[in-house]
Design a protein around this motif. Structure first.
Motif, PDB file in Angstrom:
ATOM      1  N   TRP A 108      -2.083 -48.123 103.059  1.00  0.00           N
ATOM      2  CA  TRP A 108      -1.039 -48.393 102.070  1.00  0.00           C
ATOM      3  C   TRP A 108      -1.116 -47.402 100.905  1.00  0.00           C
ATOM      4  O   TRP A 108      -0.089 -46.909 100.426  1.00  0.00           O
ATOM      5  N   GLU A 109      -2.314 -47.138 100.450  1.00  0.00           N
ATOM      6  CA  GLU A 109      -2.475 -46.200  99.338  1.00  0.00           C
ATOM      7  C   GLU A 109      -1.952 -44.813  99.710  1.00  0.00           C
ATOM      8  O   GLU A 109      -1.288 -44.145  98.911  1.00  0.00           O
ATOM      9  N   ARG A 110      -2.217 -44.386 100.941  1.00  0.00           N
ATOM     10  CA  ARG A 110      -1.739 -43.071 101.385  1.00  0.00           C
ATOM     11  C   ARG A 110      -0.210 -43.029 101.457  1.00  0.00           C
ATOM     12  O   ARG A 110       0.427 -42.069 100.972  1.00  0.00           O
ATOM     13  N   ILE A 111       0.400 -44.057 102.038  1.00  0.00           N
ATOM     14  CA  ILE A 111       1.867 -44.086 102.175  1.00  0.00           C
ATOM     15  C   ILE A 111       2.537 -44.090 100.807  1.00  0.00           C
ATOM     16  O   ILE A 111       3.492 -43.347 100.555  1.00  0.00           O
ATOM     17  N   ILE A 112       2.049 -44.946  99.924  1.00  0.00           N
ATOM     18  CA  ILE A 112       2.670 -45.068  98.600  1.00  0.00           C
ATOM     19  C   ILE A 112       2.501 -43.787  97.804  1.00  0.00           C
ATOM     20  O   ILE A 112       3.440 -43.314  97.145  1.00  0.00           O
ATOM     21  N   SER A 113       1.319 -43.203  97.849  1.00  0.00           N
ATOM     22  CA  SER A 113       1.063 -41.986  97.072  1.00  0.00           C
ATOM     23  C   SER A 113       1.910 -40.814  97.561  1.00  0.00           C
ATOM     24  O   SER A 113       2.406 -40.015  96.755  1.00  0.00           O
ATOM     25  N   LYS A 114       2.117 -40.735  98.857  1.00  0.00           N
ATOM     26  CA  LYS A 114       2.799 -39.571  99.421  1.00  0.00           C
ATOM     27  C   LYS A 114       4.314 -39.727  99.486  1.00  0.00           C
ATOM     28  O   LYS A 114       5.052 -38.756  99.252  1.00  0.00           O
ATOM     29  N   TYR A 115       4.799 -40.951  99.762  1.00  0.00           N
ATOM     30  CA  TYR A 115       6.224 -41.113 100.053  1.00  0.00           C
ATOM     31  C   TYR A 115       6.967 -42.023  99.074  1.00  0.00           C
ATOM     32  O   TYR A 115       8.195 -42.003  99.044  1.00  0.00           O
ATOM     33  N   LEU A 116       6.258 -42.829  98.303  1.00  0.00           N
ATOM     34  CA  LEU A 116       6.918 -43.824  97.453  1.00  0.00           C
ATOM     35  C   LEU A 116       6.453 -43.684  96.008  1.00  0.00           C
ATOM     36  O   LEU A 116       5.978 -44.636  95.387  1.00  0.00           O
ATOM     37  N   SER A 117       6.624 -42.538  95.461  1.00  0.00           N
ATOM     38  CA  SER A 117       6.116 -42.260  94.116  1.00  0.00           C
ATOM     39  C   SER A 117       6.851 -43.038  93.032  1.00  0.00           C
ATOM     40  O   SER A 117       6.335 -43.200  91.925  1.00  0.00           O
ATOM     41  N   HIS A 118       8.061 -43.551  93.330  1.00  0.00           N
ATOM     42  CA  HIS A 118       8.839 -44.300  92.339  1.00  0.00           C
ATOM     43  C   HIS A 118       8.672 -45.811  92.491  1.00  0.00           C
ATOM     44  O   HIS A 118       9.263 -46.575  91.724  1.00  0.00           O
ATOM     45  N   LEU A 119       7.871 -46.255  93.452  1.00  0.00           N
ATOM     46  CA  LEU A 119       7.714 -47.689  93.687  1.00  0.00           C
ATOM     47  C   LEU A 119       6.990 -48.339  92.502  1.00  0.00           C
ATOM     48  O   LEU A 119       5.859 -47.965  92.171  1.00  0.00           O
TER      49      LEU A 119
END
Length: 613
Positions: free
Chosen positions: A307-318
């Motif tokens: 989850w940390e990898r996905i959010i950091s790389k693709y969901l920077s505005h989440l």
């Protein structure tokens, strides 16, 4: 509602009304009538805007010429909802309100089951409804819905459409295809009341794009069907979907187009595998701000590092993440590497974003016991051991010291928010339990998961819990420091076994519990149980009753038990009613009976705090 016309011709009547201060007030109803009729037309139109069309006509038509003129004005916008009226009212609405005012209706709600029994032709909605902006259709048969939707394409202002459909799901493809051709549609909701649905919708071409910005898919669909639907909505801002199942076919990843405007996504049930959700999040929108979903059956959802990898790389505005994963407590429950690493959800990555992890035990729809893992965006809801403001700062400091768990955030992040988040992440909430006879295997399955999480607070919100069950849960929690119980079941369905009695004694000797909150006390026997179980407690909060008041509890603890709980420094007695003399009465009891010598007592709201020094 009083009718102004009737009141205006009545003789002036004087009524005597009694105010809060027992003063007589004389009210001249003729003046009230005049004041009402003196309101401006603009203000009346604002009032009319809050009223459904039939109720508006029923209240104001045939009063006088002024109201007749207001109702006949072409600028008056009508909102008609025919779903809940009797047959006679429906016929009146169709003939006397809708038929002559089609060009003034901006909102229309219809239900098929009654209207078609009356053979109304109201469904011939054509270009004469040229101001219609919002339409709700309920229980429309498929052979009537499709022609109706085709006719709606000609409406120039229709921006909101809700369809509640319980017919053949094979028509879903046609329904979506037609609706995607509406020229001004902004909001679209489709509810389907069938368990499963399949619809062979084709991926959109460059000439088939819809204007929809808010889409609610209130029915089941597979992940590949969801991708197909989204191919028609490049301007989408918010997506809500009831249930997404795993794909029926192999997915071509290129079929999922990026929707840069999409900022909020919510899945009530996302039953596809984690890999499909990951694909969706990687591709769908780089500007996603809110993500909410519930899932089960794929433990990979508990991989905090992924989850940390996905959010950091693709969901920077989440900025808001609401996630719930359910896992059945049965013979198939196996502790995996993801369970062993659940503490990764408490790392600095999650703290910085103010997302915190929680775990609970509950029951599902079938009354099976489940573990519920959740990630929530942080909100300042206060601790289970509540904080209070008062004038005595030393009291407040002592209360805070005793009630709030001390947690240290990594590096230099020692803010109050971080401490509270870490503290709440160490809570286990037992919300509900099915009626079952737990055995050693049950707790053996739970113990590795709970031990790895270093649970420090057990919060039991059940209306009652059997003492033996409570003992077994505490045994699984070697780091427990705080205990919150809604109500304890002292009327036991059976006596404690010899093994349970031995476990109780061992727990009493070895547990680390220092804070106890008994939210509903039934008798003093329950107080005695916790005094015996938690001899190292420093803070004890008890909710007194009308039958067992604060004086009884105070005397019971200080006279009979204080020698066994030498660490107790703060006792909180919650009372149902505030009494100005209650503190004085308790002080008199303490001093007269010499219950203790060095103490301070203070009332804050409906709680009495006794500090022992």
């Amino acid at each position: 509602m009083m009718q102004p016309k009737c009141l205006s011709v009545e003789k002036t009547r004087t009524f005597r009304l009694l105010s809060n201060k027992n003063k007589i007030i004389h009210v001249d109803l003729k003046k009230i009538t005049n004041y009402f009729e003196n309101l401006s037309n603009e203000l009346f139109y604002e009032i009319f805007d809050y009223l459904e069309g039939y109720k508006l006509y029923k209240a104001f038509s045939n009063l006088n010429s002024r109201f007749q003129a207001l109702l006949a004005c072409s600028s008056l916008r009508l909102k008609i909802d025919l779903r809940f009226y009797s047959e006679g009212t429906l016929e009146y609405c169709a003939n006397s309100i809708i038929a002559p005012n089609k060009d003034r209706i901006i909102s229309l709600s219809l239900a098929n089951n009654i209207l078609y029994q009356l053979n109304f032709t109201i469904f011939n909605i054509d270009a004469t409804f040229n101001r219609l902006e919002s339409l709700v259709l309920e229980s429309i048969k498929s052979n009537e819905l499709i022609p109706l939707l085709i006719s709606l394409i000609s409406l120039p202002r229709l921006s909101s459409l809700e369809i509640y459909y319980n017919e053949d799901s094979k028509e879903l493809s046609n329904i979506y295809q037609i609706v995607f051709n509406f020229p001004m549609l902004n909001y679209y909701k489709l509810s389907l009341f069938v368990a499963e649905a399949s619809y062979p919708l084709s991926i959109a071409t460059n000439e088939q794009f819809s204007t929809i910005k808010y889409l609610i898919i209130d029915h089941c669909c597979s992940f590949d069907e969801l991708i197909t639907i989204l191919s028609y909505t490049p301007q989408l801002c918010r997506l809500t979907c009831e249930q997404v199942n795993e794909s029926d076919d192999n997915i071509v990843e290129d079929a999922l187009k990026m929707i840069c405007s999409l900022k909020r996504v919510s899945f009530s049930k996302f039953y596809a595998e984690f890999d499909e959700l990951e694909m969706f999040l990687r591709k769908v929108s780089p500007h996603l701000e809110v993500l909410c979903f519930n899932s089960c059956n794929d433990v990979t959802y508990l991989d905090a590092n992924q989850w940390e990898r996905i959010i950091s790389k693709y969901l920077s505005h989440l900025n808001k993440l609401e996630f719930k994963y359910e896992e059945s407590i049965d013979e198939e429950l196996v502790t995996t590497i993801y369970h062993e690493n659940l503490n990764e959800f408490k790392s600095l990555f999650w703290i910085k974003r103010q997302w915190f992890f929680k775990i609970a035990i509950d029951t599902d729809f079938w009354d099976n016991n489940i573990i519920v893992y959740t990630i929530h965006s942080y909100s300042k809801d206060g601790d289970i051991f509540e904080k209070y403001n008062g004038n005595d700062q030393s009291f407040i400091n002592d209360i805070s010291h005793n009630m709030i768990e001390k947690s240290i955030a990594p590096d230099q992040q020692e803010s109050s928010t971080s401490s509270t988040m870490i503290s709440e992440s160490n809570h286990l909430n037992i919300i509900d339990l099915s009626y079952f006879q737990p055995n050693e295997t049950y707790y053996d399955m739970l113990s590795p998961i709970l031990t790895n999480l270093s649970i420090t607070c057990l919060n039991i919100t059940l209306s009652t819990i059997f003492i033996g069950t409570l003992i077994d849960f505490i045994r699984c929690l070697p780091n427990l420091d705080s205990l919150v119980i809604s109500s304890l079941e002292m009327l036991q369905p059976r006596c404690l076994s010899i093994e349970e009695t031995r476990n109780f004694r061992l727990l009493s000797d070895n547990n680390k519990i220092t804070k106890v909150n008994l939210k509903q006390m039934n008798d003093l026997e329950e107080v005695q149980f916790f005094l015996d179980l938690c001899p190292r407690m420093t803070y004890f909060e008890v909710n007194c009753t009308d039958y067992v008041g604060p004086e009884n509890v105070l005397r019971f603890i200080l006279m009979k038990n204080i020698r066994y709980i030498r660490n107790l420094s703060l006792l909180c007695l919650k009372v149902s009613r505030t009494n100005l003399n209650i503190v004085d009465n308790l002080k008199h009891t303490i001093d007269f009976e010499q219950l203790c010598h060095n103490y301070t007592i203070k009332q804050i709201d409906n709680r009495i705090y006794l500090r022992l020094t």
